[in-house]
Design a protein around this motif. Sequence first.
Motif, mmCIF file in Angstrom:
data_model
loop_
_atom_site.group_PDB
_atom_site.id
_atom_site.type_symbol
_atom_site.label_atom_id
_atom_site.label_comp_id
_atom_site.label_asym_id
_atom_site.label_seq_id
_atom_site.Cartn_x
_atom_site.Cartn_y
_atom_site.Cartn_z
ATOM 1 N N SER A 7 0.248 47.602 37.063
ATOM 2 C CA SER A 7 0.590 46.237 36.637
ATOM 3 C C SER A 7 1.427 46.219 35.352
ATOM 4 C CB SER A 7 -0.684 45.395 36.438
ATOM 5 O OG SER A 7 -1.430 45.877 35.336
ATOM 6 N N ARG A 8 1.539 47.361 34.684
ATOM 7 C CA ARG A 8 2.328 47.425 33.454
ATOM 8 C C ARG A 8 3.814 47.255 33.764
ATOM 9 N NH1 ARG A 8 -0.678 52.659 30.756
ATOM 10 N NH2 ARG A 8 -2.560 51.542 30.115
ATOM 11 N N ALA A 9 4.520 46.696 32.790
ATOM 12 C CA ALA A 9 5.961 46.495 32.947
ATOM 13 C C ALA A 9 6.680 47.827 32.941
ATOM 14 C CB ALA A 9 6.490 45.599 31.831
ATOM 15 N N GLY A 10 7.619 47.983 33.851
ATOM 16 C CA GLY A 10 8.385 49.210 33.942
ATOM 17 C C GLY A 10 9.637 49.181 33.080
ATOM 18 N N PHE A 11 10.402 50.247 33.211
ATOM 19 C CA PHE A 11 11.581 50.446 32.384
ATOM 20 C C PHE A 11 12.612 49.329 32.558
ATOM 21 C CE2 PHE A 11 15.704 52.400 31.380
ATOM 22 C CZ PHE A 11 15.436 52.895 30.116
ATOM 23 N N GLY A 12 12.872 48.914 33.796
ATOM 24 C CA GLY A 12 13.898 47.912 34.066
ATOM 25 C C GLY A 12 13.634 46.581 33.376
ATOM 26 N N LEU A 13 12.406 46.079 33.493
ATOM 27 C CA LEU A 13 12.062 44.809 32.841
ATOM 28 C C LEU A 13 12.136 44.934 31.325
ATOM 29 C CD1 LEU A 13 9.049 43.468 34.954
ATOM 30 C CD2 LEU A 13 11.341 42.495 34.773
ATOM 31 N N ARG A 14 11.645 46.030 30.817
ATOM 32 C CA ARG A 14 11.658 46.219 29.362
ATOM 33 C C ARG A 14 13.083 46.373 28.847
ATOM 34 N NH1 ARG A 14 6.445 49.960 27.931
ATOM 35 N NH2 ARG A 14 7.274 49.666 25.834
ATOM 36 N N LEU A 15 13.936 47.054 29.593
ATOM 37 C CA LEU A 15 15.331 47.195 29.206
ATOM 38 C C LEU A 15 16.029 45.829 29.232
ATOM 39 C CD1 LEU A 15 17.774 48.944 28.469
ATOM 40 C CD2 LEU A 15 18.157 49.286 30.925
ATOM 41 N N THR A 16 15.757 45.030 30.248
ATOM 42 C CA THR A 16 16.341 43.697 30.336
ATOM 43 C C THR A 16 15.938 42.855 29.130
ATOM 44 O OG1 THR A 16 16.323 43.798 32.754
ATOM 45 C CG2 THR A 16 16.517 41.606 31.760
ATOM 46 N N LEU A 152 9.251 55.586 31.868
ATOM 47 C CA LEU A 152 9.547 55.986 33.248
ATOM 48 C C LEU A 152 8.415 56.807 33.864
ATOM 49 C CD1 LEU A 152 13.273 56.953 32.661
ATOM 50 C CD2 LEU A 152 12.446 54.977 33.964
ATOM 51 N N SER A 153 7.440 57.217 33.055
ATOM 52 C CA SER A 153 6.329 58.038 33.554
ATOM 53 C C SER A 153 5.293 57.167 34.269
ATOM 54 C CB SER A 153 5.673 58.810 32.406
ATOM 55 O OG SER A 153 4.932 57.924 31.588
ATOM 56 N N ARG A 154 4.278 57.798 34.775
ATOM 57 C CA ARG A 154 3.213 57.129 35.517
ATOM 58 C C ARG A 154 2.479 56.090 34.669
ATOM 59 N NH1 ARG A 154 -2.083 57.800 36.203
ATOM 60 N NH2 ARG A 154 -2.236 59.613 34.892
ATOM 61 N N THR A 155 2.308 56.362 33.372
ATOM 62 C CA THR A 155 1.547 55.440 32.521
ATOM 63 C C THR A 155 2.366 54.234 32.057
ATOM 64 O OG1 THR A 155 2.131 56.579 30.462
ATOM 65 C CG2 THR A 155 0.116 57.313 31.609
ATOM 66 N N ARG A 156 3.684 54.316 32.203
ATOM 67 C CA ARG A 156 4.597 53.234 31.795
ATOM 68 C C ARG A 156 4.427 52.836 30.327
ATOM 69 N NH1 ARG A 156 4.822 49.166 37.008
ATOM 70 N NH2 ARG A 156 5.386 50.768 38.506
ATOM 71 N N GLN A 157 4.235 53.836 29.475
ATOM 72 C CA GLN A 157 4.100 53.607 28.039
ATOM 73 C C GLN A 157 5.134 54.438 27.294
ATOM 74 O OE1 GLN A 157 -0.129 54.841 28.066
ATOM 75 N NE2 GLN A 157 -0.418 53.129 26.640
ATOM 76 N N GLY A 158 5.762 53.821 26.297
ATOM 77 C CA GLY A 158 6.614 54.573 25.399
ATOM 78 C C GLY A 158 5.735 55.367 24.446
ATOM 79 N N LEU A 159 6.336 56.293 23.715
ATOM 80 C CA LEU A 159 5.577 57.098 22.755
ATOM 81 C C LEU A 159 4.866 56.203 21.733
ATOM 82 C CD1 LEU A 159 4.797 59.886 21.696
ATOM 83 C CD2 LEU A 159 6.939 59.903 20.380
ATOM 84 N N HIS A 160 5.560 55.156 21.265
ATOM 85 C CA HIS A 160 4.951 54.241 20.297
ATOM 86 C C HIS A 160 3.744 53.524 20.907
ATOM 87 C CE1 HIS A 160 8.272 52.252 22.365
ATOM 88 N NE2 HIS A 160 7.569 51.151 22.313
ATOM 89 N N ASP A 161 3.799 53.204 22.215
ATOM 90 C CA ASP A 161 2.657 52.587 22.894
ATOM 91 C C ASP A 161 1.489 53.566 23.000
ATOM 92 O OD1 ASP A 161 3.572 49.931 23.616
ATOM 93 O OD2 ASP A 161 4.924 50.894 25.035
ATOM 94 N N MET A 162 1.789 54.806 23.346
ATOM 95 C CA MET A 162 0.724 55.807 23.490
ATOM 96 C C MET A 162 -0.020 56.008 22.176
ATOM 97 S SD MET A 162 2.600 58.678 25.771
ATOM 98 C CE MET A 162 3.164 58.368 27.420
ATOM 99 N N ILE A 163 0.726 56.100 21.075
ATOM 100 C CA ILE A 163 0.095 56.328 19.772
ATOM 101 C C ILE A 163 -0.675 55.093 19.314
ATOM 102 C CG2 ILE A 163 0.555 56.763 17.320
ATOM 103 C CD1 ILE A 163 2.873 58.586 18.277
ATOM 104 N N ALA A 164 -0.101 53.902 19.554
ATOM 105 C CA ALA A 164 -0.758 52.665 19.109
ATOM 106 C C ALA A 164 -1.859 52.202 20.060
ATOM 107 C CB ALA A 164 0.279 51.553 18.954
ATOM 108 N N GLY A 165 -1.915 52.771 21.257
ATOM 109 C CA GLY A 165 -2.919 52.352 22.234
ATOM 110 C C GLY A 165 -2.563 51.011 22.865
ATOM 111 N N THR A 166 -1.260 50.808 23.106
ATOM 112 C CA THR A 166 -0.793 49.554 23.685
ATOM 113 C C THR A 166 0.011 49.823 24.951
ATOM 114 O OG1 THR A 166 1.227 49.627 22.343
ATOM 115 C CG2 THR A 166 -0.649 48.390 21.434
#
Length: 175
Positions: A7-16, A152-166
């Motif tokens: 359900s997380r937003a993917g690369f395309g939506l976030r890029l838009t 673009l990975s399975r978790t659909r999180q950027g590095l900043h999201d992974m570190i912040a837990g978002t």
Amino acid sequence: MGALMESRAGFGLRLTASLIDLVLIILGGIVIGSVFGAVLGGIFGGMLASFESLRGFWGGVLGSLIGISVFGTLYNLLEGLFGATIGKMLIGLKIGDADGTKAGIGKLFFRYLLKNITFVCSLLAGILGIAILTKIGAVLGLIWFLGCFLVLSRTRQGLHDMIAGTAVYPRKVLR
């Protein structure tokens, strides 16, 4: 957890959303920059009196750069305060906790600081007078930029999201 990740937003939506934000930052920055440009053009008038046409040009260029920097910093702070920039709001996205619940302002602000680490390091370098922080910020900024492609990975999180837990979700999915 699999359905939640789906359900997380993917690369395309976030890029838009980012492209919408970029256009708004440039437009807002140019408006603010015109004020800075007029002031700088006046300053350059004394320095470049024999080059009348250049003072307006350089005042405009520097004013726009300052305007875009100032406006962009304030604009991106929307993510740290509300969990979405105008681009994300228009697309229907919002930043939440990695578990799909609404993120608190502390977590959102931490994510903002990570995502904007180049600016943070440059600001600290200016305040503290430690020039090496600018170089550190540039290296970290490159790492964060490359880390954005982890969306673009399975978790659909950027590095900043992974570190912040978002993670970024469609607004209606957040609990």
